[in-house]
Design an enzyme around this catalytic site. Structure first.
Site, PDB file in Angstrom:
ATOM      1  N   SER A  12     -51.389   4.373   6.551  1.00  0.00           N
ATOM      2  CA  SER A  12     -52.544   4.894   5.836  1.00  0.00           C
ATOM      3  C   SER A  12     -52.815   4.049   4.581  1.00  0.00           C
ATOM      4  CB  SER A  12     -52.321   6.372   5.517  1.00  0.00           C
ATOM      5  OG  SER A  12     -53.500   6.999   5.095  1.00  0.00           O
TER       6      SER A  12
ATOM      7  N   HIS B   8     -53.110  12.496  12.081  1.00  0.00           N
ATOM      8  CA  HIS B   8     -52.731  11.566  11.020  1.00  0.00           C
ATOM      9  C   HIS B   8     -51.272  11.727  10.576  1.00  0.00           C
ATOM     10  CE1 HIS B   8     -54.036   8.593   8.086  1.00  0.00           C
ATOM     11  NE2 HIS B   8     -53.512   9.307   7.106  1.00  0.00           N
TER      12      HIS B   8
END
Length: 405
Positions: free
Chosen positions: A169, A376
């Protein structure tokens, strides 16, 4: 951790929770078999699982002191770089059975675990500077100062000319920033594995992102006038709350399910490692600056991967342009593997497509099919992490190691 999760709690929930302290949750439920790991930091986790543990203090060019952790081995160095509002804990909390750091060490790699300025491990500066000055950083400073300083330190300590890079990320954003603003660092990385890469945020699916974008001016004003420089510091009271509700045996686990679904799209708690759920949620968030989140929201608002927008007057002073320059991703030439998921709200496949048009050194793209519903958080905390993430990462780095040795 993603920007929307942090901002949502920053302006609507988090400050209230910190004041009240969650007193009624301070006794962790014994019946659920809570792990002692919920109370351990990165060094303590390494020591508990009998891995060699070293703490190294990396000093950046602008004076920030970064505590970086190492699992020393004789193989080539690998640098693990965490996501937004997270820390080195993200690579360790699942234990040797699931967490990548241990498995890389078991495979003989010299593992270095990065921490960005402002998280629970990096709150010191070489000078006594005002808090307003200390927290005046976005992800640009993490990419242009913290990561380069850590890379230089690792290469100096190991006497290697290059290292391998694994980022998640914001850890991928930092690499794009570094290699576009300081392209000499391209040659210091032999391969980058970028998990849930984030640059453009045009197509992010988080349901409140439009609201945050429209209210960005208000949020920035609020942070400045109320002197909210640091957001989401590591907080024991919040951690104990999470230890109570984020437990598959908890009668109030719905609170945890709701939080993780609204903020990450996680459909089932069991998609994270069930026995480690309380350990995961008691180690995040780990703290960072408000400016980091504002920078990401600006990217969504402008639909550009650009430097921080100070407003036209200051932009002219800082950039000699009324509009912030875009990061020139075409300058990034590190051989890379990108790993994306079709259902990731924050590393959307369309945004990754925009990245691929400019990022020409991608050796491999791994796209996780939507049928797996791999969200995620699962890139670092998922129950299926061994087969979907760790195995491919280890294969890539082991193959690379064969060409080095």
């Amino acid at each position: 951790m993603n920007l929307c999760y942090e901002l949502f709690f920053l302006f609507y929930i988090y400050n209230i929770l910190c004041v009240t302290g969650f007193n009624k949750f301070k006794t962790v439920r014994q019946s659920s078999g809570q792990s002692e790991d919920i109370f351990l930091d990165s060094l303590q986790l390494l020591q508990k699982y009998n891995y060699s543990s070293e703490k190294h203090v990396v000093v950046t060019e602008d004076g920030y002191k970064l505590n970086t952790f190492r699992i020393s081995r004789k193989g080539p160095p690998v640098l693990l770089v965490h996501g937004i509002g997270d820390s080195s804990d993200s690579w360790l909390v699942l234990g040797p059975k699931y967490s990548l750091a241990y498995q890389l060490a078991d495979a003989g790699f010299d593992v270095w675990i990065f921490n960005a300025r402002g998280n629970r491990y990096c709150k010191e500066h070489i000078k006594k500077i005002p808090q307003r000055v200390f927290w005046n950083f976005s992800y640009e400073e993490i990419g242009s100062f913290d990561v380069p300083a850590t890379i230089d330190y690792v290469l100096s300590e190991t006497q290697y000319s290059k290292l391998s890079y694994v980022g998640f990320s914001q850890g991928t954003t930092a690499l794009f920033v570094m290699c576009s603003l300081r392209p000499e660092y391209n040659k210091k990385i032999d391969h980058a594995i970028l998990l849930a890469p984030v640059a453009w945020l045009k197509h992010t699916k988080y349901p409140l992102i439009d609201l945050f974008s429209k209210k960005l001016g208000m949020l920035t004003w609020f942070a400045e006038t109320q002197k909210v420089y640091e957001v989401f510091p590591f907080n024991e009271n919040l951690n104990l709350y999470h230890a109570s509700v984020c437990d598959t045996l908890s009668p109030v686990k719905t609170l945890c399910e709701l939080e993780l679904f609204v903020n990450f799209g996680l459909r089932k708690l069991t998609n994270l490692v069930p026995e480690k759920l309380s350990v995961i949620t008691t180690h995040i968030p780990a703290g960072t600056s408000a400016k980091v989140f504002f920078h990401f929201i600006q990217g969504y608002s402008t639909q550009r991967f650009q430097r921080y927008d100070y407003g036209s007057a200051k932009n002219l002073e800082v950039y000699s342009s009324a509009i912030p320059p875009e990061y020139d991703v075409s300058l990034v030439n590190v051989p890379s593997t990108l790993v994306t998921s079709e259902v990731d709200w924050f590393s959307d496949v369309e945004d990754v497509g925009l990245l691929l048009r400019k990022f020409k050194s991608v050796a491999k793209l791994i796209q996780i099919n939507e049928t797996l519903q791999f969200t995620h958080l699962e890139f670092v905390y998922g129950a299926r992490i061994n087969s979907i993430i760790n195995k491919p990462v280890l294969t890539i780095l082991n193959d690379l190691k064969m060409t080095i040795t």
